[in-house]
Design a protein around this motif. Sequence first.
Motif, PDB file in Angstrom:
ATOM      1  N   ARG A   5       0.824  -1.206   0.000  1.00 47.18           N
ATOM      2  CA  ARG A   5       0.000   0.000   0.000  1.00 47.18           C
ATOM      3  C   ARG A   5       0.863   1.262   0.000  1.00 47.18           C
ATOM      4  O   ARG A   5       0.339   2.370  -0.029  1.00 47.18           O
ATOM      5  N   TYR A   6       2.161   1.112   0.048  1.00 52.17           N
ATOM      6  CA  TYR A   6       3.038   2.280   0.002  1.00 52.17           C
ATOM      7  C   TYR A   6       3.187   2.801  -1.422  1.00 52.17           C
ATOM      8  O   TYR A   6       3.040   2.053  -2.398  1.00 52.17           O
ATOM      9  N   SER A   7       3.508   4.080  -1.511  1.00 54.42           N
ATOM     10  CA  SER A   7       3.748   4.704  -2.815  1.00 54.42           C
ATOM     11  C   SER A   7       4.994   4.103  -3.467  1.00 54.42           C
ATOM     12  O   SER A   7       5.877   3.575  -2.785  1.00 54.42           O
ATOM     13  N   LYS A   8       5.066   4.271  -4.803  1.00 52.79           N
ATOM     14  CA  LYS A   8       6.260   3.811  -5.529  1.00 52.79           C
ATOM     15  C   LYS A   8       7.504   4.499  -4.981  1.00 52.79           C
ATOM     16  O   LYS A   8       8.578   3.906  -4.899  1.00 52.79           O
ATOM     17  N   THR A   9       7.340   5.778  -4.596  1.00 55.36           N
ATOM     18  CA  THR A   9       8.481   6.538  -4.067  1.00 55.36           C
ATOM     19  C   THR A   9       9.085   5.848  -2.844  1.00 55.36           C
ATOM     20  O   THR A   9      10.297   5.663  -2.756  1.00 55.36           O
ATOM     21  N   LEU A  10       8.202   5.462  -1.900  1.00 51.89           N
ATOM     22  CA  LEU A  10       8.751   4.827  -0.693  1.00 51.89           C
ATOM     23  C   LEU A  10       9.172   3.383  -0.948  1.00 51.89           C
ATOM     24  O   LEU A  10      10.153   2.922  -0.372  1.00 51.89           O
ATOM     25  N   LEU A  11       8.434   2.699  -1.843  1.00 53.21           N
ATOM     26  CA  LEU A  11       8.844   1.317  -2.139  1.00 53.21           C
ATOM     27  C   LEU A  11      10.221   1.289  -2.794  1.00 53.21           C
ATOM     28  O   LEU A  11      10.979   0.340  -2.637  1.00 53.21           O
ATOM     29  N   LEU A  26      10.173  14.839   6.958  1.00 58.97           N
ATOM     30  CA  LEU A  26       9.177  15.416   7.861  1.00 58.97           C
ATOM     31  C   LEU A  26       8.966  16.912   7.642  1.00 58.97           C
ATOM     32  O   LEU A  26       7.949  17.462   8.041  1.00 58.97           O
ATOM     33  N   ALA A  27       9.911  17.571   6.979  1.00 66.67           N
ATOM     34  CA  ALA A  27       9.754  19.009   6.717  1.00 66.67           C
ATOM     35  C   ALA A  27       8.540  19.259   5.827  1.00 66.67           C
ATOM     36  O   ALA A  27       7.906  20.314   5.911  1.00 66.67           O
ATOM     37  N   GLY A  28       8.201  18.317   4.975  1.00 65.86           N
ATOM     38  CA  GLY A  28       7.068  18.471   4.058  1.00 65.86           C
ATOM     39  C   GLY A  28       7.075  17.284   3.124  1.00 65.86           C
ATOM     40  O   GLY A  28       7.637  17.379   2.036  1.00 65.86           O
ATOM     41  N   PRO A  29       6.479  16.171   3.552  1.00 67.43           N
ATOM     42  CA  PRO A  29       6.620  14.904   2.822  1.00 67.43           C
ATOM     43  C   PRO A  29       6.407  15.018   1.311  1.00 67.43           C
ATOM     44  O   PRO A  29       7.232  14.541   0.542  1.00 67.43           O
ATOM     45  N   SER A  30       5.323  15.688   0.873  1.00 71.54           N
ATOM     46  CA  SER A  30       5.063  15.703  -0.572  1.00 71.54           C
ATOM     47  C   SER A  30       5.927  16.729  -1.301  1.00 71.54           C
ATOM     48  O   SER A  30       6.071  16.665  -2.514  1.00 71.54           O
ATOM     49  N   LEU A  31       6.509  17.676  -0.559  1.00 68.43           N
ATOM     50  CA  LEU A  31       7.385  18.681  -1.179  1.00 68.43           C
ATOM     51  C   LEU A  31       8.808  18.167  -1.334  1.00 68.43           C
ATOM     52  O   LEU A  31       9.439  18.326  -2.372  1.00 68.43           O
ATOM     53  N   THR A  32       9.322  17.547  -0.255  1.00 72.22           N
ATOM     54  CA  THR A  32      10.715  17.119  -0.264  1.00 72.22           C
ATOM     55  C   THR A  32      10.871  15.726  -0.861  1.00 72.22           C
ATOM     56  O   THR A  32      11.969  15.357  -1.275  1.00 72.22           O
ATOM     57  N   PRO A  34       8.705  13.950  -3.514  1.00 72.93           N
ATOM     58  CA  PRO A  34       7.547  13.922  -4.406  1.00 72.93           C
ATOM     59  C   PRO A  34       7.035  12.504  -4.653  1.00 72.93           C
ATOM     60  O   PRO A  34       7.824  11.576  -4.769  1.00 72.93           O
ATOM     61  N   GLY A  35       5.694  12.370  -4.670  1.00 74.65           N
ATOM     62  CA  GLY A  35       5.089  11.077  -4.959  1.00 74.65           C
ATOM     63  C   GLY A  35       4.679  10.298  -3.722  1.00 74.65           C
ATOM     64  O   GLY A  35       4.019   9.279  -3.834  1.00 74.65           O
ATOM     65  N   VAL A  36       5.065  10.770  -2.515  1.00 74.30           N
ATOM     66  CA  VAL A  36       4.661  10.007  -1.330  1.00 74.30           C
ATOM     67  C   VAL A  36       3.184  10.226  -1.022  1.00 74.30           C
ATOM     68  O   VAL A  36       2.603  11.252  -1.369  1.00 74.30           O
ATOM     69  N   ASN A  37       2.594   9.246  -0.367  1.00 76.49           N
ATOM     70  CA  ASN A  37       1.167   9.285  -0.036  1.00 76.49           C
ATOM     71  C   ASN A  37       0.890   9.896   1.325  1.00 76.49           C
ATOM     72  O   ASN A  37      -0.251   9.945   1.736  1.00 76.49           O
ATOM     73  N   MET A  38       1.899  10.303   2.036  1.00 69.10           N
ATOM     74  CA  MET A  38       1.669  10.798   3.393  1.00 69.10           C
ATOM     75  C   MET A  38       0.992  12.165   3.312  1.00 69.10           C
ATOM     76  O   MET A  38       1.621  13.174   3.048  1.00 69.10           O
ATOM     77  N   ASP A  39      -0.336  12.159   3.525  1.00 65.63           N
ATOM     78  CA  ASP A  39      -1.156  13.349   3.339  1.00 65.63           C
ATOM     79  C   ASP A  39      -1.113  14.189   4.613  1.00 65.63           C
ATOM     80  O   ASP A  39      -2.047  14.209   5.409  1.00 65.63           O
TER      81      ASP A  39
END
Length: 67
Positions: A5-11, A26-32, A34-39
Amino acid sequence: MKFDRYSKTLLAWDGSWTYEDLNIFLAGPSLTTPGVNMDFRGVPDEADRLNVIAYLRTLADSPVPLP
Ligand code: HEM
């Protein structure tokens, strides 16, 4: 263990997370990272991030030495 269920980025993440990796993520998961699902907008304040990381470290069975 399979985390399908993890994003391709984390896999695609290779190796172990360092404290620096966590600090960036942790500074900004989707900014730093890209592609992570951590909303979650992240923890913009570095002092807050260091506190979060220090807390996570207390949960480790064998904590990695701090840099
Ligand atoms: C300060 C609070 C948080 C910390 C320290 C944190 C930490 C992390 C870390 C280190 C990862 C990647 C490693 C792993 O998956 O085991 C991760 C992934 C994830 N987190 Fe968080 N998280 C936080 C808040 C949240 C919140 C509030 C949500 C939900 C809205 C969330 C949802 C997720 C999801 C869905 C993933 C997988 C992302 C992906 O596969 O791309 N996290 N989190």
